[in-house]
Motif scaffolding. Structure first.
Motif, short mmCIF file in Angstrom:
data_model
loop_
_atom_site.label_atom_id
_atom_site.label_comp_id
_atom_site.label_asym_id
_atom_site.label_seq_id
_atom_site.Cartn_x
_atom_site.Cartn_y
_atom_site.Cartn_z
N LEU A 163 0.83 -1.21 0.00
CA LEU A 163 0.00 0.00 0.00
C LEU A 163 0.86 1.26 0.00
CD1 LEU A 163 -2.78 -1.06 2.54
CD2 LEU A 163 -2.98 -0.90 0.05
N ASP A 164 1.96 1.23 0.75
CA ASP A 164 2.86 2.40 0.77
C ASP A 164 3.50 2.60 -0.60
OD1 ASP A 164 2.34 2.97 3.42
OD2 ASP A 164 4.03 1.78 4.18
N ARG A 165 3.88 1.52 -1.27
CA ARG A 165 4.47 1.66 -2.60
C ARG A 165 3.44 2.19 -3.59
NH1 ARG A 165 8.90 -2.84 -4.23
NH2 ARG A 165 9.24 -1.19 -5.78
N TRP A 190 0.86 -2.49 -7.26
CA TRP A 190 0.97 -2.57 -5.79
C TRP A 190 -0.40 -2.64 -5.13
CZ3 TRP A 190 5.47 -4.25 -5.44
CH2 TRP A 190 6.48 -3.80 -6.29
N TRP A 191 -1.39 -1.92 -5.71
CA TRP A 191 -2.75 -2.06 -5.19
C TRP A 191 -3.22 -3.50 -5.31
CZ3 TRP A 191 -3.90 1.71 -2.26
CH2 TRP A 191 -3.66 3.04 -2.59
N LYS A 192 -2.92 -4.11 -6.45
CA LYS A 192 -3.36 -5.49 -6.69
C LYS A 192 -2.64 -6.48 -5.78
CE LYS A 192 -4.62 -4.65 -11.52
NZ LYS A 192 -4.39 -4.99 -12.95
N LYS A 193 -1.33 -6.28 -5.57
CA LYS A 193 -0.59 -7.19 -4.70
C LYS A 193 -1.04 -7.07 -3.26
CE LYS A 193 3.63 -8.23 -7.21
NZ LYS A 193 5.11 -8.24 -7.19
N ALA A 194 -1.49 -5.90 -2.85
CA ALA A 194 -2.01 -5.76 -1.49
C ALA A 194 -3.22 -6.66 -1.28
CB ALA A 194 -2.38 -4.30 -1.21
N GLN A 195 -4.00 -6.87 -2.34
CA GLN A 195 -5.16 -7.75 -2.24
C GLN A 195 -4.73 -9.23 -2.23
OE1 GLN A 195 -7.95 -6.41 -5.45
NE2 GLN A 195 -6.83 -4.48 -5.25
N TRP A 196 -3.80 -9.58 -3.11
CA TRP A 196 -3.35 -10.98 -3.20
C TRP A 196 -2.06 -11.02 -4.00
CZ3 TRP A 196 -3.40 -15.31 -0.85
CH2 TRP A 196 -3.12 -16.53 -1.49
#
Length: 299
Positions: A221-223, A236-242
């Protein structure tokens, strides 16, 4: 004229019902911390010994049929939900899960939740798989969703859910230790940051009453927030989810069980073209007129 799922079947001369897709989701927030005597700065209890078990949260994610909720509670006027941002550019499509009651039961069994006394409700170490599920009193749509979820949880999973309408004041006092039907959804990825970054846990409005924290998710989320462009931030938004291993989604840590995206429903006068509507955010009034300049009379 804004209407609801329970009224949209009514015919009105000279008008038609227009249904608009949304990310106006309804789901359950699950306290992720165990009850250890901790309180918020305002003295409200934190933690729940049932929902702090990841197996319970994931079972409530996989073991509930979203289409059944839509049929039973919302007269068909909704779509299954899998995250806070379905269909938007920063959505991770891997958030989608299939209803799998057998898998949900397997998770509970492997975690030690068993119906040892035959009363239909699982228990573990003397603790019943049972919890209250709050909704804002007076909101019939949230009540209907909660009742459908509770019925399925008992039938499919052996989890006893007691549905309770509560006042706003009671909600604030209890939402850090008891699950609640919540609704979010916006046209900004900032909502994801507010919902799941550890800096917001238990501090801002209704954003993170679960007290969800994850160093991995915080990093993503910070990235995203520090990216130089929207395009750069999407990964990075997507990776925060999964990210394939963990995340905020129901595949991951499941602080939320997302169930439905509400259809926004309006009676529109015959002959009025309200243009191409974008995916609506939470709150069913203002998104309708975002494209007001495109509205035309066709007759």
């Amino acid at each position: 004229a804004l209407t609801s799922a329970t009224l949209a079947g009514t015919e009105i001369d000279g008008m038609r019902v227009v249904s608009v897709d949304s990310v106006d989701n309804r789901g359950i927030t699950f306290p992720v911390l165990p009850e250890e005597g901790k309180t918020t700065e305002d003295g409200y209890k934190i933690g729940n010994n049932v929902t702090s078990d990841l197996a319970v949260r994931k079972a409530m994610s996989y073991g509930i049929d979203r289409d059944r909720i839509i049929s039973e509670a919302l007269n068909g006027f909704a779509h299954p939900a899998y995250s806070e941002c379905d269909g938007l550019p920063w959505w991770n499509e891997e958030d989608v899960i299939e209803t799998d009651v057998n898998y949900a039961v397997q998770l509970l069994e492997e975690a030690g939740w068993k119906d040892s006394d035959g009363d239909g409700v699982r228990e573990k170490d003397g603790l019943k798989a049972a919890f209250n599920l709050m909704y804002f009193a007076g909101d019939s749509m949230r009540q209907a969703v909660a009742m459908s979820v509770a019925n399925q949880a008992r039938e499919n999973l052996g989890i006893a859910v007691t549905v309770e309408g509560v006042s706003a004041n009671d909600t604030v006092a209890r939402m850090f230790s008891e699950p609640m039907i919540m609704g979010w959804g916006s046209d900004s990825p900032m909502t994801s940051y507010m919902l799941f970054h550890s800096s917001n846990a238990g501090k801002i409005d209704f954003y993170n009453p679960e007290f969800f924290t994850s160093g991995t998710v915080d990093g993503y989320l910070d990235r995203a927030m520090n990216s130089k462009s929207m395009e750069e931030s999407l990964e990075w938004w997507k990776k925060a989810q999964w990210d394939g291993t963990t995340g905020t989604s129901m595949r991951g840590e499941a602080p939320w069980a997302f169930y439905v995206n509400m259809s926004h429903l309006y009676y529109v006068k015959d002959g009025l073209d309200i243009g191409r509507q974008r995916i609506h955010a939470h709150g069913a009034a203002w998104p309708l007129v975002a494209n007001l300049a495109e509205w035309t009379w066709t007759e």
